[in-house]
Motif scaffolding. Structure first.
Motif, mmCIF file in Angstrom:
data_model
loop_
_atom_site.group_PDB
_atom_site.id
_atom_site.type_symbol
_atom_site.label_atom_id
_atom_site.label_comp_id
_atom_site.label_asym_id
_atom_site.label_seq_id
_atom_site.Cartn_x
_atom_site.Cartn_y
_atom_site.Cartn_z
ATOM 1 N N GLN A 101 -10.293 5.544 -8.413
ATOM 2 C CA GLN A 101 -9.253 6.271 -7.684
ATOM 3 C C GLN A 101 -8.792 5.470 -6.466
ATOM 4 O O GLN A 101 -7.592 5.350 -6.202
ATOM 5 N N ASP B 15 -6.700 2.584 -7.655
ATOM 6 C CA ASP B 15 -5.355 3.044 -8.038
ATOM 7 C C ASP B 15 -4.497 3.293 -6.796
ATOM 8 O O ASP B 15 -3.318 2.913 -6.752
ATOM 9 N N TYR B 16 -5.077 3.934 -5.783
ATOM 10 C CA TYR B 16 -4.343 4.219 -4.553
ATOM 11 C C TYR B 16 -3.910 2.916 -3.875
ATOM 12 O O TYR B 16 -2.762 2.755 -3.478
ATOM 13 N N GLN B 17 -4.875 1.949 -3.802
ATOM 14 C CA GLN B 17 -4.556 0.664 -3.158
ATOM 15 C C GLN B 17 -3.491 -0.085 -3.957
ATOM 16 O O GLN B 17 -2.582 -0.696 -3.388
ATOM 17 N N LEU B 18 -3.594 -0.024 -5.315
ATOM 18 C CA LEU B 18 -2.585 -0.708 -6.146
ATOM 19 C C LEU B 18 -1.209 -0.077 -5.962
ATOM 20 O O LEU B 18 -0.188 -0.782 -5.912
ATOM 21 N N SER B 19 -1.172 1.234 -5.836
ATOM 22 C CA SER B 19 0.131 1.886 -5.622
ATOM 23 C C SER B 19 0.688 1.512 -4.262
ATOM 24 O O SER B 19 1.906 1.294 -4.111
ATOM 25 N N ARG B 20 -0.131 1.394 -3.223
ATOM 26 C CA ARG B 20 0.342 0.967 -1.897
ATOM 27 C C ARG B 20 0.870 -0.455 -1.952
ATOM 28 O O ARG B 20 1.910 -0.767 -1.361
ATOM 29 N N ALA C 235 2.058 -1.957 -4.626
ATOM 30 C CA ALA C 235 3.311 -1.926 -5.387
ATOM 31 C C ALA C 235 4.460 -1.452 -4.493
ATOM 32 O O ALA C 235 5.566 -2.016 -4.522
ATOM 33 N N ARG C 236 4.236 -0.408 -3.649
ATOM 34 C CA ARG C 236 5.293 0.068 -2.740
ATOM 35 C C ARG C 236 5.651 -0.989 -1.714
ATOM 36 O O ARG C 236 6.825 -1.212 -1.418
ATOM 37 N N GLU D 288 5.302 -4.244 -2.083
ATOM 38 C CA GLU D 288 6.055 -5.304 -2.761
ATOM 39 C C GLU D 288 7.498 -4.860 -3.008
ATOM 40 O O GLU D 288 8.447 -5.637 -2.875
ATOM 41 N N GLU D 289 7.680 -3.598 -3.334
ATOM 42 C CA GLU D 289 9.027 -3.069 -3.576
ATOM 43 C C GLU D 289 9.849 -3.086 -2.280
ATOM 44 O O GLU D 289 11.019 -3.490 -2.274
#
Length: 132
Positions: free
Chosen positions: A109, A112-117, A119-120, A122-123
């Motif tokens: 979990q 996943d949270y760190q990967l989503s941060r 990704a945001r 990088e976006e």
């Protein structure tokens, strides 16, 4: 003359007796020679059997030596394995140190949270670069 004739007859009879004895001796000699031939043949067979038994014994000793060597190697390997084996105390400590399924789930979990941060972020970087 009569006396000579009797003596001659007596000598003939003695000669006949000697001939019979010689014949008997020759027969005994023939039997002895036959037995000797048979004994020689038996000796030859016995010698071959003894040689085969000795060869078999040497082969068996060689096999036994090989087996003893293999057993010694296996014992050495077993001693090495015993040295490398963990004790019960070490196993319980390792179990305590190991992560549980819940721990692993929490780690996933967080990842996943760190990967989503990431990704945001990088976006946002991409959008900022695009805006410039």
């Amino acid at each position: 003359m009569d006396s000579m004739k009797r003596e001659m007859d007596s000598m003939k009879q003695e000669l006949q007796t000697v001939k019979q004895k010689v014949d008997k001796l020759e027969q005994r000699m023939d039997k002895q020679e036959e037995e000797l031939r048979w004994l020689k043949e038996q000796m030859k067979e016995n010698t071959e059997m003894i040689k085969a038994i000795r060869d078999n014994q040497l082969e068996q000793r060689s096999i036994q030596d090989g087996m003893r060597h293999e057993i010694a190697n296996l014992r050495g390997e077993m001693a090495g394995i015993r040295e490398q084996m963990a004790t019960k105390d070490e196993l319980s400590r390792l179990r305590e140190q190991m992560a549980t399924k819940e721990d692993i789930s929490l780690i996933h979990q967080r990842l996943d949270y760190q990967l989503s941060r990431i990704a945001r972020a990088e976006e946002e970087i991409y959008l900022l670069k695009k805006a410039e």
